[in-house]
Design a protein around this motif. Structure first.
Motif, PDB file in Angstrom:
ATOM      1  N   ASN A  12      41.569  91.520  24.814  1.00 34.12           N
ATOM      2  CA  ASN A  12      41.754  91.231  23.374  1.00 34.12           C
ATOM      3  C   ASN A  12      43.436  90.557  23.047  1.00 34.12           C
ATOM      4  OD1 ASN A  12      40.777  91.023  21.088  1.00 34.12           O
ATOM      5  ND2 ASN A  12      42.180  92.807  20.378  1.00 34.12           N
ATOM      6  N   ARG A  13      44.136  89.443  24.084  1.00 35.08           N
ATOM      7  CA  ARG A  13      45.364  89.052  23.663  1.00 35.08           C
ATOM      8  C   ARG A  13      45.290  87.334  23.148  1.00 35.08           C
ATOM      9  NH1 ARG A  13      50.884  90.371  26.823  1.00 35.08           N
ATOM     10  NH2 ARG A  13      52.285  90.747  24.415  1.00 35.08           N
ATOM     11  N   TYR A  14      44.104  87.703  22.329  1.00 31.63           N
ATOM     12  CA  TYR A  14      44.389  86.060  21.052  1.00 31.63           C
ATOM     13  C   TYR A  14      44.425  86.286  19.900  1.00 31.63           C
ATOM     14  CZ  TYR A  14      42.919  83.841  25.038  1.00 31.63           C
ATOM     15  OH  TYR A  14      42.768  83.059  26.865  1.00 31.63           O
TER      16      TYR A  14
ATOM     17  N   LEU B 198      53.315  91.553  18.791  1.00 31.86           N
ATOM     18  CA  LEU B 198      54.729  91.263  19.260  1.00 31.86           C
ATOM     19  C   LEU B 198      54.578  90.133  19.822  1.00 31.86           C
ATOM     20  CD1 LEU B 198      58.112  91.885  19.760  1.00 31.86           C
ATOM     21  CD2 LEU B 198      56.910  92.948  22.051  1.00 31.86           C
ATOM     22  N   ARG B 199      53.874  89.374  20.672  1.00 40.35           N
ATOM     23  CA  ARG B 199      53.767  88.243  21.450  1.00 40.35           C
ATOM     24  C   ARG B 199      53.295  87.149  20.198  1.00 40.35           C
ATOM     25  NH1 ARG B 199      59.089  89.256  23.959  1.00 40.35           N
ATOM     26  NH2 ARG B 199      58.561  91.338  24.447  1.00 40.35           N
ATOM     27  N   ALA B 200      52.181  87.639  19.699  1.00 35.00           N
ATOM     28  CA  ALA B 200      51.547  87.151  18.480  1.00 35.00           C
ATOM     29  C   ALA B 200      53.118  86.684  17.607  1.00 35.00           C
ATOM     30  CB  ALA B 200      50.505  87.651  18.107  1.00 35.00           C
TER      31      ALA B 200
ATOM     32  N   ASP C 175      60.634  92.572  15.058  1.00 34.31           N
ATOM     33  CA  ASP C 175      61.201  93.556  15.358  1.00 34.31           C
ATOM     34  C   ASP C 175      61.410  94.538  16.750  1.00 34.31           C
ATOM     35  OD1 ASP C 175      63.125  91.840  13.252  1.00 34.31           O
ATOM     36  OD2 ASP C 175      62.052  93.984  11.736  1.00 34.31           O
ATOM     37  N   ARG C 176      60.288  95.103  16.962  1.00 29.88           N
ATOM     38  CA  ARG C 176      60.078  96.077  17.336  1.00 29.88           C
ATOM     39  C   ARG C 176      60.992  95.521  19.441  1.00 29.88           C
ATOM     40  NH1 ARG C 176      55.930  97.382  21.581  1.00 29.88           N
ATOM     41  NH2 ARG C 176      55.179  96.022  21.220  1.00 29.88           N
ATOM     42  N   GLY C 177      60.712  94.011  19.211  1.00 34.79           N
ATOM     43  CA  GLY C 177      60.795  93.613  21.021  1.00 34.79           C
ATOM     44  C   GLY C 177      62.030  92.700  20.378  1.00 34.79           C
TER      45      GLY C 177
ATOM     46  N   THR D 211      51.703  87.327  31.192  1.00 35.63           N
ATOM     47  CA  THR D 211      51.037  87.382  29.616  1.00 35.63           C
ATOM     48  C   THR D 211      51.899  87.913  28.223  1.00 35.63           C
ATOM     49  OG1 THR D 211      49.279  88.825  28.630  1.00 35.63           O
ATOM     50  CG2 THR D 211      50.844  89.774  30.091  1.00 35.63           C
ATOM     51  N   ASP D 212      53.187  88.239  28.764  1.00 28.21           N
ATOM     52  CA  ASP D 212      53.983  88.202  27.016  1.00 28.21           C
ATOM     53  C   ASP D 212      54.467  86.976  26.413  1.00 28.21           C
ATOM     54  OD1 ASP D 212      53.973  91.049  27.449  1.00 28.21           O
ATOM     55  OD2 ASP D 212      55.475  91.022  28.171  1.00 28.21           O
ATOM     56  N   MET D 213      54.068  85.860  27.526  1.00 35.66           N
ATOM     57  CA  MET D 213      54.329  84.368  27.391  1.00 35.66           C
ATOM     58  C   MET D 213      53.144  83.454  27.110  1.00 35.66           C
ATOM     59  SD  MET D 213      57.599  83.602  27.020  1.00 35.66           S
ATOM     60  CE  MET D 213      57.045  82.363  26.583  1.00 35.66           C
TER      61      MET D 213
ATOM     62  N   SER E 222      42.665  98.530  25.910  1.00 40.25           N
ATOM     63  CA  SER E 222      42.684  99.442  25.166  1.00 40.25           C
ATOM     64  C   SER E 222      43.472  99.967  25.927  1.00 40.25           C
ATOM     65  CB  SER E 222      41.176  99.944  26.351  1.00 40.25           C
ATOM     66  OG  SER E 222      41.259  99.404  27.653  1.00 40.25           O
ATOM     67  N   ARG E 223      43.874  99.560  27.235  1.00 42.40           N
ATOM     68  CA  ARG E 223      45.395 100.182  27.454  1.00 42.40           C
ATOM     69  C   ARG E 223      45.758 101.315  28.436  1.00 42.40           C
ATOM     70  NH1 ARG E 223      50.798  97.043  24.990  1.00 42.40           N
ATOM     71  NH2 ARG E 223      51.582  97.802  27.528  1.00 42.40           N
ATOM     72  N   PRO E 224      44.816 102.098  29.828  1.00 46.85           N
ATOM     73  CA  PRO E 224      44.625 103.708  29.660  1.00 46.85           C
ATOM     74  C   PRO E 224      46.276 103.311  30.178  1.00 46.85           C
ATOM     75  CG  PRO E 224      42.748 101.961  30.785  1.00 46.85           C
ATOM     76  CD  PRO E 224      43.741 101.199  29.782  1.00 46.85           C
TER      77      PRO E 224
ATOM     78  N   ALA F 205      66.508  93.271  28.611  1.00 46.21           N
ATOM     79  CA  ALA F 205      65.049  92.371  28.604  1.00 46.21           C
ATOM     80  C   ALA F 205      64.644  94.180  27.486  1.00 46.21           C
ATOM     81  CB  ALA F 205      64.526  92.903  29.743  1.00 46.21           C
ATOM     82  N   LYS F 206      64.262  94.245  26.870  1.00 42.29           N
ATOM     83  CA  LYS F 206      63.189  95.562  26.079  1.00 42.29           C
ATOM     84  C   LYS F 206      62.598  96.140  27.680  1.00 42.29           C
ATOM     85  CE  LYS F 206      59.185  94.994  24.458  1.00 42.29           C
ATOM     86  NZ  LYS F 206      57.881  95.559  24.667  1.00 42.29           N
ATOM     87  N   ASN F 207      61.998  95.115  28.134  1.00 42.11           N
ATOM     88  CA  ASN F 207      61.159  96.245  29.053  1.00 42.11           C
ATOM     89  C   ASN F 207      61.649  96.756  30.547  1.00 42.11           C
ATOM     90  OD1 ASN F 207      58.900  95.725  27.687  1.00 42.11           O
ATOM     91  ND2 ASN F 207      57.506  94.511  29.075  1.00 42.11           N
TER      92      ASN F 207
HETATM   93  C1  LIG Z   1      52.490  93.739  24.650  1.00 42.02           C
HETATM   94  C2  LIG Z   1      54.207  93.930  25.011  1.00 42.02           C
HETATM   95  O1  LIG Z   1      55.188  95.475  25.309  1.00 42.02           O
HETATM   96  P1  LIG Z   1      55.129  96.508  25.194  1.00 42.02           P
HETATM   97  O2  LIG Z   1      53.974  97.428  26.180  1.00 42.02           O
HETATM   98  O3  LIG Z   1      55.409  97.955  24.666  1.00 42.02           O
HETATM   99  O4  LIG Z   1      53.405  96.963  24.140  1.00 42.02           O
HETATM  100  C3  LIG Z   1      54.918  92.555  24.785  1.00 42.02           C
HETATM  101  O5  LIG Z   1      56.798  92.806  25.385  1.00 42.02           O
HETATM  102  O6  LIG Z   1      54.541  91.869  24.640  1.00 42.02           O
END
Ligand SMILES: C=C(OP(=O)(O)O)C(=O)O
Ligand SMILES: CC(=O)N[C@H]1[C@@H](OP(=O)(O)OP(=O)(O)OC[C@H]2O[C@@H](n3ccc(=O)[nH]c3=O)[C@H](O)[C@@H]2O)O[C@H](CO)[C@@H](O)[C@@H]1O
Length: 419
Positions: free
Chosen positions: A332-334, A372-374, A398-400, A306-308, A123-125, A21-23
């Motif tokens: 803003n995940r659309y 990434l998931r888009a 390629d990031r994930g 959310t990542d799916m 925005s992900r603070p 897993a990346k995460n």
């Molecule tokens: C949002 C993701 O990753 P990150 O937190 O690394 O941006 C993701 O893995 O879908």
């Protein structure tokens, strides 16, 4: 810039091996900063984000190398850390760089980490990471885009985060393992990557209880030792392949995959009409008919991730009926919606909700990946679309994802990388 060329319409058959897993890999690589002894991670996925983390560690004087003989193994030695800084150049390419803050502060009493800033999905603070470390006695200032943190030794504290935060929980857990006294993390995230990190830390000598629940108890210790740890399988990579096979049709078995980490996604795939069987470390998905559209609401684990969201939306686009999707984690995940619409999908977005009206067929076109998931959702759409789809800007993918197009080709997809 690399692109993917996909010729849609082929059913998928065979087996895919799921990577680590990346995460889990990202926090666990950073956790190696907590000890002067050698750390070995296995099942490390081959991802750009992992390369970025290795580069970040090396910039701090840490030895961090992939084994040539065993490319899924990374050896790390943080016995000679020469810098306690994560620069903007790296943090801007990978937000998870913030995960060095807790370990650096805990082991060295200081850290300087660039503020990540917003990204394509929200925005992900990181205010909760900062607030938690302040509660443990750290002096923190934010100046010129950097978090400067200092302490003599962190002190255990009772911390309740305002919302459930995954990397926030990980950062605070890594800070607390070397703090003086007991830390209680309330409202902790329960994603499987957190117990995986906790188990690694426990093998290093940390005292942690309650990981995998919303209340984690940590008794600080003076020092941690080395460890060999195998990274948990990537549930989001597995979920992405499940959606791809359900949408394109076929019969595929995922090896080294954990069905128990994907309950919410598997339930929805069954509701949609796919057949899913599983064992301790495999998942088999079969489908030979048009699926039913299925709605869902993203939320913290164990609810639908959310990542799916984007990948399942791609499947809903060609299903029968209408699905209502609500995204509750990121504002803003659309960004994939307009690209799916370019392929012929019918989707309307109103605030946090997207209504997808299934169409019988998508038609191939050139589309652009925005995150990434888009990107993964556009690949799934390309696999089912009529004709050719070109997915541009796949550096996000390629990031994930570990060699996604090679794995898809292995199960019969017509997909190529164009340089
Ligand atoms: C949002 C993701 O990753 P990150 O937190 O690394 O941006 C993701 O893995 O879908
Ligand atoms: C490397 C990694 O593991 N990334 C995952 C992690 O991201 P990440 O850990 O960044 O996501 P969080 O769980 O922290 O975010 C959840 C929500 O809380 C908000 N928030 C978070 C922290 C904070 O200090 N203040 C704040 O407001 C965020 O903006 C977001 O709206 O969890 C997300 C949610 O499952 C996943 O999509 C990401 O794939």
């Amino acid at each position: 810039m690399d692109k993917l060329l996909i010729k849609g319409g082929r059913p998928l058959q065979g087996e895919v091996v799921i990577s680590g897993a990346k995460n889990a890999a990202l926090p666990e690589l950073c956790a190696a900063l907590l000890t002067a002894e050698p750390v070995t991670l296995t099942n490390v996925p081959r991802l750009q984000d992992v390369n970025t983390t290795l580069k970040l560690l090396r910039m701090m004087g840490v030895q961090a190398e992939r084994s040539e003989a065993e490319p899924d193994t990374v050896a790390i030695n943080a016995s000679n850390v020469t810098s306690r800084e994560a620069t903007y150049d790296l943090v801007k390419t990978m937000r998870a760089s913030i995960l060095v803050l807790g370990p650096l502060l805990a082991r060295f009493g200081e850290a300087k980490v660039s503020l990540p800033g917003g990204c394509a999905i929200g925005s992900r603070p990181v205010d909760q990471h900062i607030k938690g470390m302040q509660a443990m006695g750290a002096e923190i200032t934010v100046e010129h885009g950097y978090i400067h943190a200092k302490t003599r030794r962190l002190k255990g504290a009772r911390i309740t985060t305002d919302m459930v935060t995954v990397t926030g929980t990980e950062n605070l857990m890594m800070a607390a393992v070397l703090a003086e006294g007991e830390t209680v993390l309330e409202n902790a995230a329960q994603e499987p990557e957190i117990p995986d990190l906790a188990e690694m830390l426990i093998k290093m000598g940390a005292k942690i209880e309650g990981h995998g629940t919303s209340k984690i108890l940590i008794q600080g210790v003076e020092r941690l030792g080395g460890v060999a740890h195998r990274i948990v399988p990537d549930r989001i990579e597995a979920g992405t392949f499940l959606c791809a096979v359900a949408a394109a049709g076929g019969d595929v078995t995922l090896r080294r995959a954990r069905a128990d980490h994907l309950d919410a996604v598997i339930d929805k795939l069954r509701d949609a009409g796919a057949t899913i069987e599983s064992g301790a470390d495999w998942i088999r998905v079969k489908n030979d008919k048009r699926l039913r559209a299925v709605g869902f609401r993203t939320s913290e684990y164990p609810a639908f991730p959310t990542d799916m969201q984007a990948q399942f939306m791609a499947l809903d686009c060609i299903a029968e009926g209408t699905a209502r999707i609500t995204e509750t984690i990121f504002e803003n995940r659309y960004m994939h919606v307009n690209e799916l619409v370019r392929l012929g999908a019918k989707i309307e977005v109103d605030g946090h909700t997207a209504v997808v009206q299934g169409v019988p067929q998508l038609s191939g076109a050139t589309v652009m990946a925005t995150d990434l998931r888009a990107s993964a959702s556009l690949v799934i759409a390309g696999l089912v679309a009529d004709g050719e789809t070109v997915v541009d800007r796949i550096y996000h993918l390629d990031r994930g994802y570990d060699q996604m197009e090679t794995k898809l080709r292995g199960i019969g997809a017509d997909i190529q990388r164009i340089k």
